[in-house]
Design a protein around this motif. Structure first.
Motif, short mmCIF file in Angstrom:
data_model
loop_
_atom_site.label_atom_id
_atom_site.label_comp_id
_atom_site.label_asym_id
_atom_site.label_seq_id
_atom_site.Cartn_x
_atom_site.Cartn_y
_atom_site.Cartn_z
N PHE A 35 1.86 -4.92 23.75
CA PHE A 35 0.80 -5.80 23.26
C PHE A 35 0.91 -5.91 21.76
CE2 PHE A 35 -3.52 -6.79 21.82
CZ PHE A 35 -3.77 -7.91 22.61
N SER A 36 0.72 -7.13 21.22
CA SER A 36 0.87 -7.39 19.79
C SER A 36 -0.35 -8.14 19.26
CB SER A 36 2.14 -8.20 19.53
OG SER A 36 2.27 -8.54 18.16
N ALA A 37 -0.70 -7.88 18.02
CA ALA A 37 -1.83 -8.56 17.38
C ALA A 37 -1.59 -8.62 15.88
CB ALA A 37 -3.14 -7.84 17.69
N PRO A 38 -2.21 -9.59 15.19
CA PRO A 38 -2.06 -9.67 13.72
C PRO A 38 -2.64 -8.44 13.03
CG PRO A 38 -2.90 -11.74 14.61
CD PRO A 38 -2.97 -10.73 15.72
N ALA A 39 -2.01 -8.06 11.92
CA ALA A 39 -2.49 -6.95 11.10
C ALA A 39 -2.28 -7.31 9.64
CB ALA A 39 -1.76 -5.65 11.44
N ARG A 40 -2.98 -6.63 8.78
CA ARG A 40 -2.85 -6.86 7.33
C ARG A 40 -2.83 -5.53 6.60
NH1 ARG A 40 -6.50 -11.16 4.15
NH2 ARG A 40 -4.86 -12.48 5.08
N VAL A 41 -1.89 -5.39 5.68
CA VAL A 41 -1.85 -4.22 4.81
C VAL A 41 -2.27 -4.65 3.41
CG1 VAL A 41 0.61 -4.49 4.23
CG2 VAL A 41 -0.48 -2.25 4.03
N SER A 42 -3.12 -3.85 2.80
CA SER A 42 -3.63 -4.14 1.47
C SER A 42 -3.29 -2.97 0.55
CB SER A 42 -5.15 -4.35 1.52
OG SER A 42 -5.69 -4.42 0.22
N VAL A 43 -2.73 -3.28 -0.62
CA VAL A 43 -2.36 -2.26 -1.60
C VAL A 43 -3.05 -2.58 -2.91
CG1 VAL A 43 -0.47 -1.17 -2.86
CG2 VAL A 43 -0.13 -1.87 -0.49
N ARG A 44 -3.77 -1.58 -3.47
CA ARG A 44 -4.51 -1.77 -4.71
C ARG A 44 -4.08 -0.75 -5.76
NH1 ARG A 44 -9.62 -0.27 -3.91
NH2 ARG A 44 -9.22 0.49 -1.80
N LEU A 45 -4.05 -1.22 -6.99
CA LEU A 45 -3.85 -0.35 -8.16
C LEU A 45 -4.79 -0.87 -9.23
CD1 LEU A 45 -2.18 1.97 -9.48
CD2 LEU A 45 -0.73 0.18 -10.45
N GLY A 46 -5.87 -0.13 -9.48
CA GLY A 46 -6.87 -0.63 -10.42
C GLY A 46 -7.43 -1.95 -9.92
N HIS A 47 -7.39 -2.99 -10.79
CA HIS A 47 -7.91 -4.30 -10.40
C HIS A 47 -6.88 -5.15 -9.65
CE1 HIS A 47 -5.67 -5.21 -14.08
NE2 HIS A 47 -5.64 -6.47 -13.68
N LEU A 48 -5.63 -4.69 -9.57
CA LEU A 48 -4.59 -5.44 -8.87
C LEU A 48 -4.67 -5.17 -7.37
CD1 LEU A 48 -1.50 -4.76 -11.20
CD2 LEU A 48 -3.05 -6.74 -11.25
N GLU A 49 -4.59 -6.21 -6.57
CA GLU A 49 -4.56 -6.04 -5.12
C GLU A 49 -3.59 -7.05 -4.52
OE1 GLU A 49 -7.48 -5.77 -1.19
OE2 GLU A 49 -8.29 -6.47 -3.11
N ARG A 50 -2.73 -6.57 -3.65
CA ARG A 50 -1.78 -7.42 -2.95
C ARG A 50 -1.87 -7.15 -1.45
NH1 ARG A 50 -2.41 -9.17 -7.14
NH2 ARG A 50 -0.97 -9.34 -8.92
N THR A 51 -1.69 -8.21 -0.65
CA THR A 51 -1.76 -8.08 0.80
C THR A 51 -0.53 -8.68 1.45
OG1 THR A 51 -2.96 -10.17 1.08
CG2 THR A 51 -4.29 -8.18 0.77
#
Length: 222
Positions: free
Chosen positions: A190-206
């Motif tokens: 079974f598969s489903a969408p996922a999201r990883v979020s990485v933050r450093l201080g005010h910087l955030e990338r997904t």
């Protein structure tokens, strides 16, 4: 003190009771904050560039929360605290701790995550997240905050659990450990969408990808 009891009497010590109550049982926390940010403990806060001395009753439990200002990240604890997250202490004696905030001198992007990431039921896999650094950005892996969200992510028996592994990470690669669900709950892929979020201080990338769970085919105790 001596008391006079009368003519011809001896001078005797006056009765003053106990020699005085002992001082309150207290413990002192000395907190040094370096860089642009602050550390809070309930209603108290200690600003960057200062050293704060706080007195508490012995046995007090408190949480020290490091909060960087914009353009800075929390670079870690020293002394009675360690690591890069909130510090929890129980003050049975005098303690000292140091919190350091460092400037963000560059930027980062997340590399693409190959889909799907398959986690076997009852098993573990590592997910490596590539960091593409620009400028002079330099931060220890533990300074990053990594979160994974999605339908299949959680603490349920049919979900994938995760934890960030700073000790397995490097300056340009962050590692997550993914633990599969209960084998008794997974009978097909079974598969489903996922999201990883990485933050450093005010910087955030997904980064978005597909997370999949696969049934255990052997040795699962089913």
């Amino acid at each position: 003190m001596l008391a006079l009891l009368g003519a011809g009497s001896l001078l005797l010590p006056a009765c003053t009771g106990p020699a005085g109550s002992p001082p309150p049982q207290e413990a002192i926390l000395t907190l040094e904050v370096v860089g642009s940010g602050k550390v809070t403990a309930g209603s108290r806060e200690c600003q960057g560039g200062s050293t704060c001395t706080w007195t508490f009753p012995k046995g007090t439990s408190l949480s020290l929360d490091p909060l960087p200002e914009a353009g800075f990240f929390f670079a870690g604890w020293q002394g009675a605290c360690s690591g890069f997250a909130e510090c929890r202490l129980t003050l049975e004696e005098n303690l000292s701790a140091k919190a350091t905030f460092s400037p963000i001198t560059g930027d980062f992007q997340l590399g693409q995550v190959s889909s799907p990431v398959v986690v076997p039921a009852g098993g573990q896999v590592e997910l490596a997240l590539a960091l593409e650094l620009t400028g002079d950005l330099s931060a220890p892996p533990g300074a990053y905050r990594v979160d994974l969200t999605g339908r299949l992510v959680g603490t349920g028996v049919d979900q994938v659990r995760y934890r960030f592994l700073p000790e397995r990470s490097q300056a340009d690669r962050l590692v997550l450990e993914l633990t599969g669900p209960d084998p008794a709950e997974v009978w097909t892929l079974f598969s489903a969408p996922a999201r990883v979020s990485v933050r450093l201080g005010h910087l955030e990338r997904t980064e978005d990808f597909h997370l999949a769970v696969a049934p255990c085919l052997a040795g699962c105790g089913r």
